[in-house]
Design a protein around this motif. Structure first.
Motif, PDB file in Angstrom:
ATOM      1  N   LEU A 292     -46.455 106.716 -82.905  1.00 52.18           N
ATOM      2  CA  LEU A 292     -48.060 106.671 -83.307  1.00 52.18           C
ATOM      3  C   LEU A 292     -48.103 105.456 -82.877  1.00 52.18           C
ATOM      4  O   LEU A 292     -47.603 104.097 -83.013  1.00 52.18           O
ATOM      5  CB  LEU A 292     -48.382 107.163 -84.565  1.00 52.18           C
ATOM      6  N   TRP A 293     -49.527 105.142 -82.441  1.00 49.27           N
ATOM      7  CA  TRP A 293     -50.227 103.878 -82.296  1.00 49.27           C
ATOM      8  C   TRP A 293     -50.985 103.238 -83.504  1.00 49.27           C
ATOM      9  O   TRP A 293     -51.224 104.069 -84.192  1.00 49.27           O
ATOM     10  CB  TRP A 293     -51.430 104.034 -80.950  1.00 49.27           C
ATOM     11  N   GLU A 294     -50.871 101.995 -83.393  1.00 49.76           N
ATOM     12  CA  GLU A 294     -51.874 101.419 -84.430  1.00 49.76           C
ATOM     13  C   GLU A 294     -52.302 100.111 -84.169  1.00 49.76           C
ATOM     14  O   GLU A 294     -52.059  99.376 -83.384  1.00 49.76           O
ATOM     15  CB  GLU A 294     -50.962 101.354 -85.895  1.00 49.76           C
ATOM     16  N   PHE A 295     -53.207  99.596 -85.068  1.00 49.72           N
ATOM     17  CA  PHE A 295     -53.503  98.163 -85.104  1.00 49.72           C
ATOM     18  C   PHE A 295     -52.579  97.201 -85.612  1.00 49.72           C
ATOM     19  O   PHE A 295     -51.968  97.640 -86.695  1.00 49.72           O
ATOM     20  CB  PHE A 295     -54.951  97.848 -85.567  1.00 49.72           C
ATOM     21  N   PRO A 296     -52.207  96.121 -84.976  1.00 46.54           N
ATOM     22  CA  PRO A 296     -50.994  95.685 -85.454  1.00 46.54           C
ATOM     23  C   PRO A 296     -51.115  94.810 -86.721  1.00 46.54           C
ATOM     24  O   PRO A 296     -52.302  94.317 -87.123  1.00 46.54           O
ATOM     25  CB  PRO A 296     -50.887  94.489 -84.382  1.00 46.54           C
ATOM     26  N   GLY A 297     -50.164  94.608 -87.513  1.00 48.54           N
ATOM     27  CA  GLY A 297     -50.173  93.913 -88.969  1.00 48.54           C
ATOM     28  C   GLY A 297     -48.881  93.952 -89.606  1.00 48.54           C
ATOM     29  O   GLY A 297     -47.788  94.593 -89.210  1.00 48.54           O
ATOM     30  N   GLY A 298     -48.838  93.705 -90.920  1.00 53.93           N
ATOM     31  CA  GLY A 298     -47.751  93.891 -91.582  1.00 53.93           C
ATOM     32  C   GLY A 298     -47.948  93.288 -93.276  1.00 53.93           C
ATOM     33  O   GLY A 298     -48.992  93.280 -93.574  1.00 53.93           O
ATOM     34  N   LYS A 299     -46.952  93.453 -94.039  1.00 56.21           N
ATOM     35  CA  LYS A 299     -46.824  93.349 -95.383  1.00 56.21           C
ATOM     36  C   LYS A 299     -47.245  91.796 -96.018  1.00 56.21           C
ATOM     37  O   LYS A 299     -46.870  90.847 -95.214  1.00 56.21           O
ATOM     38  CB  LYS A 299     -45.604  93.576 -96.020  1.00 56.21           C
ATOM     39  N   GLN A 300     -48.175  91.903 -96.623  1.00 59.73           N
ATOM     40  CA  GLN A 300     -48.575  90.381 -97.349  1.00 59.73           C
ATOM     41  C   GLN A 300     -47.571  89.946 -98.080  1.00 59.73           C
ATOM     42  O   GLN A 300     -46.859  90.653 -99.167  1.00 59.73           O
ATOM     43  CB  GLN A 300     -49.782  90.646 -98.136  1.00 59.73           C
ATOM     44  N   ASN A 307     -55.388  86.272 -94.517  1.00 62.13           N
ATOM     45  CA  ASN A 307     -55.576  85.518 -93.266  1.00 62.13           C
ATOM     46  C   ASN A 307     -54.100  85.244 -92.590  1.00 62.13           C
ATOM     47  O   ASN A 307     -53.927  85.186 -91.358  1.00 62.13           O
ATOM     48  CB  ASN A 307     -56.631  84.547 -93.141  1.00 62.13           C
ATOM     49  N   ASP A 308     -53.548  84.543 -93.507  1.00 61.56           N
ATOM     50  CA  ASP A 308     -52.286  83.988 -93.201  1.00 61.56           C
ATOM     51  C   ASP A 308     -51.182  85.063 -92.819  1.00 61.56           C
ATOM     52  O   ASP A 308     -50.374  84.988 -91.912  1.00 61.56           O
ATOM     53  CB  ASP A 308     -51.752  82.893 -94.215  1.00 61.56           C
ATOM     54  N   THR A 309     -51.362  85.904 -93.435  1.00 59.21           N
ATOM     55  CA  THR A 309     -50.550  87.252 -93.186  1.00 59.21           C
ATOM     56  C   THR A 309     -50.547  87.745 -92.124  1.00 59.21           C
ATOM     57  O   THR A 309     -49.890  88.086 -90.907  1.00 59.21           O
ATOM     58  CB  THR A 309     -50.811  88.285 -94.154  1.00 59.21           C
ATOM     59  N   ILE A 310     -51.999  88.117 -91.659  1.00 58.89           N
ATOM     60  CA  ILE A 310     -52.451  88.375 -90.252  1.00 58.89           C
ATOM     61  C   ILE A 310     -51.844  87.843 -89.123  1.00 58.89           C
ATOM     62  O   ILE A 310     -51.203  88.190 -88.167  1.00 58.89           O
ATOM     63  CB  ILE A 310     -53.860  88.917 -90.070  1.00 58.89           C
ATOM     64  N   ARG A 311     -52.360  86.561 -89.093  1.00 62.95           N
ATOM     65  CA  ARG A 311     -51.545  85.521 -88.140  1.00 62.95           C
ATOM     66  C   ARG A 311     -50.114  85.494 -88.070  1.00 62.95           C
ATOM     67  O   ARG A 311     -49.725  85.540 -86.967  1.00 62.95           O
ATOM     68  CB  ARG A 311     -52.256  84.217 -88.460  1.00 62.95           C
ATOM     69  N   ARG A 312     -49.447  85.400 -89.154  1.00 61.39           N
ATOM     70  CA  ARG A 312     -48.001  85.478 -89.025  1.00 61.39           C
ATOM     71  C   ARG A 312     -47.615  86.509 -88.385  1.00 61.39           C
ATOM     72  O   ARG A 312     -46.742  86.752 -87.569  1.00 61.39           O
ATOM     73  CB  ARG A 312     -47.464  85.219 -90.517  1.00 61.39           C
ATOM     74  N   GLU A 313     -47.911  87.825 -89.005  1.00 60.13           N
ATOM     75  CA  GLU A 313     -47.377  89.143 -88.436  1.00 60.13           C
ATOM     76  C   GLU A 313     -47.814  89.279 -86.914  1.00 60.13           C
ATOM     77  O   GLU A 313     -46.922  89.713 -86.372  1.00 60.13           O
ATOM     78  CB  GLU A 313     -48.149  90.148 -89.183  1.00 60.13           C
ATOM     79  N   LEU A 314     -48.964  88.823 -86.521  1.00 56.48           N
ATOM     80  CA  LEU A 314     -49.092  88.907 -84.972  1.00 56.48           C
ATOM     81  C   LEU A 314     -48.430  88.036 -84.283  1.00 56.48           C
ATOM     82  O   LEU A 314     -48.076  88.412 -82.986  1.00 56.48           O
ATOM     83  CB  LEU A 314     -50.844  88.942 -84.738  1.00 56.48           C
ATOM     84  N   ARG A 315     -48.099  86.799 -84.647  1.00 56.09           N
ATOM     85  CA  ARG A 315     -47.217  85.830 -84.072  1.00 56.09           C
ATOM     86  C   ARG A 315     -45.870  86.522 -84.005  1.00 56.09           C
ATOM     87  O   ARG A 315     -45.087  86.560 -83.058  1.00 56.09           O
ATOM     88  CB  ARG A 315     -47.179  84.625 -84.834  1.00 56.09           C
ATOM     89  N   GLU A 316     -45.301  86.991 -85.118  1.00 54.13           N
ATOM     90  CA  GLU A 316     -43.882  87.407 -84.979  1.00 54.13           C
ATOM     91  C   GLU A 316     -43.702  88.800 -84.252  1.00 54.13           C
ATOM     92  O   GLU A 316     -42.487  89.074 -83.752  1.00 54.13           O
ATOM     93  CB  GLU A 316     -43.430  87.819 -86.700  1.00 54.13           C
ATOM     94  N   GLU A 317     -44.681  89.902 -84.409  1.00 53.38           N
ATOM     95  CA  GLU A 317     -44.385  90.954 -83.842  1.00 53.38           C
ATOM     96  C   GLU A 317     -45.015  91.276 -82.315  1.00 53.38           C
ATOM     97  O   GLU A 317     -44.430  91.859 -81.665  1.00 53.38           O
ATOM     98  CB  GLU A 317     -45.337  92.012 -84.441  1.00 53.38           C
TER      99      GLU A 317
END
Length: 397
Positions: A292-300, A307-317
């Motif tokens: 499936l498709w999704e908006f990117p992100g990940g676990k806090q 905000n830091d979670t989102i920045r980190r996840e998008l950088r890592e993924e």
């Protein structure tokens, strides 16, 4: 409860003929024999089939897989749309996976859809002749058990429905009915072999009406022997039911001790570029929501700001840098094994070409085109919030 904990389990064989006959007598009058409710169980001219008549194995197969872990009233519109999109085995086998997942969207357990797609190709290769001829489809249990995603109860349901094969089923409704009938002292999943023996005894008593018996068992559980407030006064098995005799039908089936369900917070970024497109990625095929498709992100992480979670996840993924802007929506969503809170923020893309480091592929999409991609159920509210924020018409996603 101790009085039910006998080591010797009662044998249903002696009672089975009377139980099967009384069940069918009740079902002939009160069964859910409505073509609008279960269209795959009726002949082309809208009749409940006679024992010698065969039904569409394709339609029964799709219905049985959809009904795994999903209630009938939920399944029916999905089954209707699916059969419109893929009316033949050839149409399903030749479809692309994204079309298949899009038609499944909202039913959950998406591996079922991918298995149906793959199994269609296997069946097409096995059937020697025109697959629209139901008599050419496999009619033995082992052939169906060898196919992906087909267990014993699903196979029994397909074969008894399509061909009136003398095979038992054991779904949630049947387990509950049998657990109460026998006042069984342990959770049914711990004694699967015993429950199969009981279900098979009922079919063996009247094998020529196995299709009707399996439907009657499910209807009894769905309409009278319900999880809460069973209608024992109307039940054809009242005088034989050990749970009713004990005065405690609601106690059965015995449940497993409840498990604690983990809770996670997921930071999600709805990333937009200068052209107004949003970034989505496609999950790997493994796992609950594979493909499936999704908006990117990940676990806090513990102690981490969202905000830091989102920045980190998008950088890592995705290997991109973003500016996290206002919160778009918070979505609570529960699965059988975990509870999630999605905290969704709008993000502005700053730098980096998006790369699928933890996914199959990534894509920039105009918001109006999001409805062309299959998303998990939780994303529907995110998409609706995004369309509302942008002042665009809502879409079905």
């Amino acid at each position: 409860m101790s009085q039910q904990s006998n080591v010797e389990h009662p044998d249903l064989s002696a009672l089975a003929p009377d139980l099967s006959l009384s069940l069918l007598a009740w079902w002939d009058v009160n069964g859910r024999k409505n073509p609008a409710l279960k269209p795959w169980m009726f002949t082309k001219d809208g009749r409940w089939p006679e024992p010698h008549e065969q039904l569409s194995a394709l339609q029964c197969w799709i219905a049985e897989v959809m009904l795994q872990q999903t209630q009938l009233q939920v399944v029916l519109p999905y089954w209707q749309r699916w059969m419109q999109a893929f009316p033949t085995l050839v149409a399903l086998a030749e479809a692309d996976e994204q079309s298949v997942l899009l038609r499944w969207q909202g039913l959950g357990y998406y591996s079922r859809a991918r298995r149906l797609h793959g199994t269609a190709r296997l069946l097409l290769a096995q059937i020697d002749g025109d697959p629209s001829k139901v008599e050419l489809w496999p009619q033995d249990l082992d052939s169906w058990l060898a196919l992906p995603g087909i267990g014993r109860s699903t196979a029994g349901g397909i074969l008894s429905s399509a061909f009136n094969s003398p095979l038992a089923i054991l779904d949630g409704n049947v387990r509950r009915v049998l657990a109460r009938l026998m006042a069984h002292c342990r959770p049914p999943m711990r004694d699967q072999a015993l429950f199969w023996t009981w279900s098979e005894a009922l079919i063996a008593a009247l094998p020529q009406r196995s299709r009707d018996l399996n439907q009657a068992l499910m209807d009894l559980g769905a309409t009278l022997c319900t999880p809460r407030n069973p209608s024992c006064d109307h039940c054809p098995w009242q005088t034989s039911c050990a749970a009713y005799a004990a005065g405690t039908p609601e106690f059965y089936p015995v449940k497993e001790a409840p498990r604690s369900i983990p809770f996670q917070v997921i930071g999600v970024g709805v990333v937009r570029n200068g052209d107004g497109e949003v970034l989505i990625d496609q999950r790997l095929n493994e796992g609950l929501l594979g493909g499936l498709w999704e908006f990117p992100g990940g676990k806090q992480e513990p102690g981490e700001a969202i905000n830091d979670t989102i920045r980190r996840e998008l950088r890592e993924e995705l290997a991109i840098e973003v500016e996290v802007e206002e919160e778009l929506i918070t979505v609570e969503h529960a699965y059988s094994h975990k509870k999630l809170r999605f905290v969704v923020h709008l993000c502005r893309w700053l730098s980096g070409e998006p790369q699928p480091l933890a996914s199959q592929q990534v894509r920039w999409v105009h918001p109006e085109g999001l409805g062309n991609f299959p998303f998990p159920a939780a994303n529907a509210r995110m998409i609706a919030a995004l369309m509302d924020h942008l002042g665009l018409p809502s879409i079905h996603a």
